[in-house]
Scaffold this active site. Structure first.
Site, mmCIF file in Angstrom:
data_model
loop_
_atom_site.group_PDB
_atom_site.id
_atom_site.type_symbol
_atom_site.label_atom_id
_atom_site.label_comp_id
_atom_site.label_asym_id
_atom_site.label_seq_id
_atom_site.Cartn_x
_atom_site.Cartn_y
_atom_site.Cartn_z
ATOM 1 N N GLY A 10 -3.310 -4.650 3.702
ATOM 2 C CA GLY A 10 -3.411 -3.798 2.503
ATOM 3 C C GLY A 10 -2.782 -4.458 1.291
ATOM 4 N N VAL A 11 -2.824 -5.802 1.251
ATOM 5 C CA VAL A 11 -2.142 -6.541 0.175
ATOM 6 C C VAL A 11 -2.795 -6.317 -1.192
ATOM 7 N N GLY A 13 -3.841 -3.500 -2.311
ATOM 8 C CA GLY A 13 -3.605 -2.124 -2.773
ATOM 9 C C GLY A 13 -2.419 -2.029 -3.710
ATOM 10 N N GLN A 14 -2.162 -0.812 -4.172
ATOM 11 C CA GLN A 14 -1.025 -0.581 -5.081
ATOM 12 C C GLN A 14 0.275 -1.108 -4.458
ATOM 13 N N ASP A 60 -9.803 -7.745 9.199
ATOM 14 C CA ASP A 60 -10.113 -6.336 8.962
ATOM 15 C C ASP A 60 -9.388 -5.493 10.006
ATOM 16 N N SER A 86 -6.961 5.390 2.268
ATOM 17 C CA SER A 86 -5.779 6.155 1.867
ATOM 18 C C SER A 86 -6.092 7.419 1.059
ATOM 19 N N THR A 129 3.354 8.858 6.086
ATOM 20 C CA THR A 129 3.100 9.630 4.869
ATOM 21 C C THR A 129 3.604 11.068 4.944
ATOM 22 N N GLU A 131 1.942 13.417 4.081
ATOM 23 C CA GLU A 131 0.799 14.236 4.488
ATOM 24 C C GLU A 131 0.942 14.714 5.937
ATOM 25 N N TYR A 153 -7.299 12.477 7.309
ATOM 26 C CA TYR A 153 -6.372 11.376 6.968
ATOM 27 C C TYR A 153 -5.031 11.595 7.651
ATOM 28 N N LYS A 157 -3.089 9.432 10.527
ATOM 29 C CA LYS A 157 -1.753 8.869 10.269
ATOM 30 C C LYS A 157 -0.731 9.379 11.300
HETATM 31 P P1 NAP Z 1 -4.335 1.722 -1.593
HETATM 32 O O1 NAP Z 1 -4.016 1.305 -2.971
HETATM 33 O O2 NAP Z 1 -5.486 2.610 -1.320
HETATM 34 O O3 NAP Z 1 -4.500 0.382 -0.700
HETATM 35 C C1 NAP Z 1 -5.028 0.423 0.597
HETATM 36 C C2 NAP Z 1 -5.178 -1.003 1.089
HETATM 37 O O4 NAP Z 1 -5.734 -0.973 2.426
HETATM 38 C C3 NAP Z 1 -6.119 -1.874 0.260
HETATM 39 O O5 NAP Z 1 -5.599 -3.170 0.165
HETATM 40 C C4 NAP Z 1 -7.393 -1.875 1.092
HETATM 41 O O6 NAP Z 1 -8.189 -3.006 0.905
HETATM 42 C C5 NAP Z 1 -6.793 -1.923 2.490
HETATM 43 N N1 NAP Z 1 -7.751 -1.558 3.526
HETATM 44 C C6 NAP Z 1 -8.466 -0.408 3.663
HETATM 45 N N2 NAP Z 1 -9.252 -0.472 4.746
HETATM 46 C C7 NAP Z 1 -9.058 -1.687 5.304
HETATM 47 C C8 NAP Z 1 -9.585 -2.346 6.441
HETATM 48 N N3 NAP Z 1 -10.518 -1.778 7.230
HETATM 49 N N4 NAP Z 1 -9.138 -3.601 6.734
HETATM 50 C C9 NAP Z 1 -8.224 -4.205 5.944
HETATM 51 N N5 NAP Z 1 -7.698 -3.636 4.847
HETATM 52 C C10 NAP Z 1 -8.105 -2.395 4.529
HETATM 53 O O7 NAP Z 1 -3.063 2.421 -0.922
HETATM 54 P P2 NAP Z 1 -1.521 2.421 -1.371
HETATM 55 O O8 NAP Z 1 -1.304 3.551 -2.311
HETATM 56 O O9 NAP Z 1 -1.115 1.056 -1.765
HETATM 57 O O10 NAP Z 1 -0.826 2.867 -0.005
HETATM 58 C C11 NAP Z 1 -0.419 1.874 0.942
HETATM 59 C C12 NAP Z 1 -0.274 2.542 2.303
HETATM 60 O O11 NAP Z 1 0.711 3.583 2.237
HETATM 61 C C13 NAP Z 1 -1.513 3.223 2.859
HETATM 62 O O12 NAP Z 1 -1.490 3.057 4.263
HETATM 63 C C14 NAP Z 1 -1.348 4.686 2.505
HETATM 64 O O13 NAP Z 1 -2.064 5.481 3.399
HETATM 65 C C15 NAP Z 1 0.140 4.828 2.655
HETATM 66 N N6 NAP Z 1 0.794 5.834 1.810
HETATM 67 C C16 NAP Z 1 0.596 5.849 0.473
HETATM 68 C C17 NAP Z 1 1.288 6.740 -0.315
HETATM 69 C C18 NAP Z 1 1.129 6.764 -1.813
HETATM 70 O O14 NAP Z 1 1.513 7.774 -2.426
HETATM 71 N N7 NAP Z 1 0.632 5.706 -2.430
HETATM 72 C C19 NAP Z 1 2.199 7.638 0.280
HETATM 73 C C20 NAP Z 1 2.389 7.590 1.665
HETATM 74 C C21 NAP Z 1 1.696 6.649 2.420
HETATM 75 P P3 NAP Z 1 -9.389 -3.048 -0.210
HETATM 76 O O15 NAP Z 1 -8.709 -3.384 -1.506
HETATM 77 O O16 NAP Z 1 -10.250 -4.108 0.322
HETATM 78 O O17 NAP Z 1 -10.013 -1.686 -0.206
HETATM 79 O O1 F7E Z 2 -3.786 14.513 -4.735
HETATM 80 C C1 F7E Z 2 -4.613 17.775 -6.181
HETATM 81 C C2 F7E Z 2 -5.031 17.508 -4.756
HETATM 82 O O2 F7E Z 2 -5.302 12.592 -4.326
HETATM 83 C C3 F7E Z 2 -2.583 15.169 -5.039
HETATM 84 C C4 F7E Z 2 -2.332 9.360 -1.081
HETATM 85 O O3 F7E Z 2 -1.675 8.238 -1.592
HETATM 86 O O4 F7E Z 2 -0.366 10.710 -1.344
HETATM 87 C C5 F7E Z 2 -1.729 10.600 -1.714
HETATM 88 O O5 F7E Z 2 -2.469 11.735 -1.248
HETATM 89 C C6 F7E Z 2 -2.830 16.662 -5.206
HETATM 90 C C7 F7E Z 2 -3.673 17.293 -4.104
HETATM 91 O O6 F7E Z 2 -2.902 12.500 -3.565
HETATM 92 C C8 F7E Z 2 -7.349 16.660 -8.289
HETATM 93 O O7 F7E Z 2 -5.757 18.629 -4.222
HETATM 94 C C9 F7E Z 2 -6.056 18.400 -8.131
HETATM 95 O O8 F7E Z 2 -3.131 18.538 -3.728
HETATM 96 O O9 F7E Z 2 -3.389 12.310 -5.948
HETATM 97 P P1 F7E Z 2 -3.918 12.926 -4.707
HETATM 98 P P2 F7E Z 2 -2.620 13.079 -2.099
HETATM 99 O O10 F7E Z 2 -3.762 13.813 -1.568
HETATM 100 O O11 F7E Z 2 -1.311 13.782 -2.164
HETATM 101 C C10 F7E Z 2 -0.121 10.830 0.079
HETATM 102 C C11 F7E Z 2 1.369 10.886 0.287
HETATM 103 C C12 F7E Z 2 -0.799 9.768 0.857
HETATM 104 O O12 F7E Z 2 -0.342 9.389 1.921
HETATM 105 C C13 F7E Z 2 -2.194 9.403 0.441
HETATM 106 O O13 F7E Z 2 -2.524 8.104 0.932
HETATM 107 O O14 F7E Z 2 -3.558 16.850 -6.418
HETATM 108 N N1 F7E Z 2 -5.687 17.525 -7.174
HETATM 109 N N2 F7E Z 2 -7.078 17.896 -8.833
HETATM 110 C C14 F7E Z 2 -6.453 16.443 -7.236
HETATM 111 N N3 F7E Z 2 -6.471 15.290 -6.527
HETATM 112 C C15 F7E Z 2 -7.379 14.341 -6.863
HETATM 113 N N4 F7E Z 2 -7.386 13.164 -6.201
HETATM 114 N N5 F7E Z 2 -8.290 14.544 -7.870
HETATM 115 C C16 F7E Z 2 -8.312 15.691 -8.613
HETATM 116 O O15 F7E Z 2 -9.127 15.840 -9.509
#
Ligand code: NAP
Ligand code: F7E
Length: 365
Positions: A10-11, A13-14, A60, A86, A129, A131, A153, A157
């Site tokens: 996931g390098v 990604g964000q 992958d 994600s 997460t 979640e 999701y 997880k």
């Molecule tokens: P992100 O920006 O969506 O990045 C996801 C990464 O996973 C991307 O590099 C993507 O590659 C890669 N990926 C997806 N499917 C793949 C596959 N089949 N094989 C190899 N790589 C794959 O997510 P993030 O926000 O950086 O989050 C990083 C991790 O933390 C995720 O596991 C997410 O579920 C978890 N997380 C995120 C949050 C948050 O708030 N950001 C909170 C809790 C947990 P591509 O660029 O090729 O699509």
């Molecule tokens: O939604 C509400 C939506 O998609 C946040 C991922 O990084 O964090 C992320 O998941 C809230 C939800 O993030 C819109 O219904 C309203 O209640 O930004 P989100 P998420 O679902 O919390 C967790 C920790 C992860 O692990 C995940 O990978 O906002 N919401 N209106 C909306 N959400 C989206 N996307 N778009 C809307 O228009």
């Protein structure tokens, strides 16, 4: 001392991009997994490509053989498993793919380490997460709060969380979960709610978009800054014993509050009128001449409602604070919103300016 080797899935990604910068800064050799795509998706790590100690490999999460081969070749001291489908809403449309990558993918990484006999030397971080708490059973949520996943999701997880724990206990491996609450940044994917709002506020302020459509405005999140959170991933693997940690700020806000503050930083003051699907964000005052008072700039669309939504997340980061020495408040909610809007105001101006210039020069029609 031997240079440490990290492998990041996931390098692109964000989090992967910030973590790469962080680990390179600590003197690591960093290897990242990328997948083939027909469009350029490496924007977040483009500045690192070609620098010494940073290497990319095709693999992958759904392809065991590629993972086994790569782990054997890289011989990592630490693996950060960040790769995932994600997006929670997307997981309702692609539940099987989400399970394959987010659940079985974790197992594939663990088995790749065992197949290469690295289980005694290689530490593994799993991106768990908030979640997992889903339909929450207590507020705030800590390491001891029961899980109640509330989307495909989250269910995927949950498997990742338990298989990590299982391998820790069964094979004595150093593998841990960081239970991270939402963390955002200038590099956040554009369909997550925070970035969707900051980009739209910037576009509306500059007269390039009329209205932003959102789903559940009442949803509560504990939003932190991604750059602060990647440090914790590393700290978790440097801890003496393999343990799971909640990483959060301990402060929560609604989507509506995020939007109000984001528009404020874009020069637009909002008031809210109506309830549920009829709620609107209306301009009270605007510093931007293109935006008039009384204009509706936010509306609700059922397209962004989820079949089941997680609505009350608030993390208790006491354990991380106490045992990792991590400061959950290093970037406040207010600073986070401001820095994201500032970034997107500049991005939108730059893109608009480039487009105008290209049109003028006839480069695009
Ligand atoms: P992100 O920006 O969506 O990045 C996801 C990464 O996973 C991307 O590099 C993507 O590659 C890669 N990926 C997806 N499917 C793949 C596959 N089949 N094989 C190899 N790589 C794959 O997510 P993030 O926000 O950086 O989050 C990083 C991790 O933390 C995720 O596991 C997410 O579920 C978890 N997380 C995120 C949050 C948050 O708030 N950001 C909170 C809790 C947990 P591509 O660029 O090729 O699509
Ligand atoms: O939604 C509400 C939506 O998609 C946040 C991922 O990084 O964090 C992320 O998941 C809230 C939800 O993030 C819109 O219904 C309203 O209640 O930004 P989100 P998420 O679902 O919390 C967790 C920790 C992860 O692990 C995940 O990978 O906002 N919401 N209106 C909306 N959400 C989206 N996307 N778009 C809307 O228009």
């Amino acid at each position: 001392m031997k240079q440490k080797i990290a492998l990041i899935t996931g390098v692109t990604g964000q989090d992967g991009s910030y973590l790469s910068e962080f680990l390179l800064g600590k003197g690591y050799e960093v290897h990242g997994i990328i997948r083939r795509s027909s469009v350029d998706y490496r924007e977040r790590i483009a500045h690192l490509e070609g620098t010494p100690h940073f290497h990319l490999h095709y693999a992958d999460m759904s392809d065991s053989m590629s993972l086994v081969k790569l782990v054997g070749q890289v011989q990592p001291d630490e693996i950060y498993n960040l790769a995932a489908q994600s997006h929670v809403q997307v997981s309702f449309d692609a539940p099987e793919f989400t399970a394959d990558v987010d659940a079985v993918g974790v197992l594939r990484i663990l088995e790749a380490v065992r197949t290469n006999h690295l289980e005694k030397t290689c530490k593994i971080y799993q991106a768990s997460t908030s979640e997992l708490y889903g339909k929450v059973e207590e507020v705030p949520q800590s390491e001891t709060t029961p899980f109640h996943p509330y989307s495909p999701y989250a269910v995927a997880k949950l498997y990742g969380y338990w298989i990590i724990k299982e391998y820790r206990e069964a094979y004595n491996m150093f593998c841990c979960s960081g239970i991270l609450f939402n963390h955002e940044s200038e590099r956040r994917g554009e369909t997550f709610v925070t970035r969707k709002i900051t980009l739209a506020a910037a576009r509306i302020a500059q007269g390039l978009q009329d209205c932003l459509y959102l789903g559940n405005l009442d949803s509560l999140r504990d939003w932190g800054y991604a750059k602060d959170y990647v440090e914790c991933m590393w700290l978790i693997l440097q801890h003496e014993t393999p343990e799971d940690f909640v990483i959060a700020t301990g402060v929560q806000h609604t989507v509506r509050e995020f939007a109000t503050l984001a528009f404020h930083h874009a020069g637009i003051e909002l008031r809210w009128e109506g309830k549920g699907i009829d709620e609107k964000g209306i301009v009270v005052e605007s510093r931007e001449p293109r935006v008039k008072s009384g204009q509706v700039v936010v509306a609700v669309s059922p397209d962004f409602y989820r079949p089941t939504d997680v609505v009350n997340l608030l993390g208790d980061p006491s354990k991380a604070k106490r045992e990792l020495g991590w400061d959950p408040q290093s970037t406040s909610f207010e600073q986070l919103v401001e820095l994201m809007v500032k970034h997107d105001m500049q991005k939108v101006t730059r893109e608009h300016f480039n487009l105008a210039e290209y049109l003028e020069k006839g480069i695009v029609k």
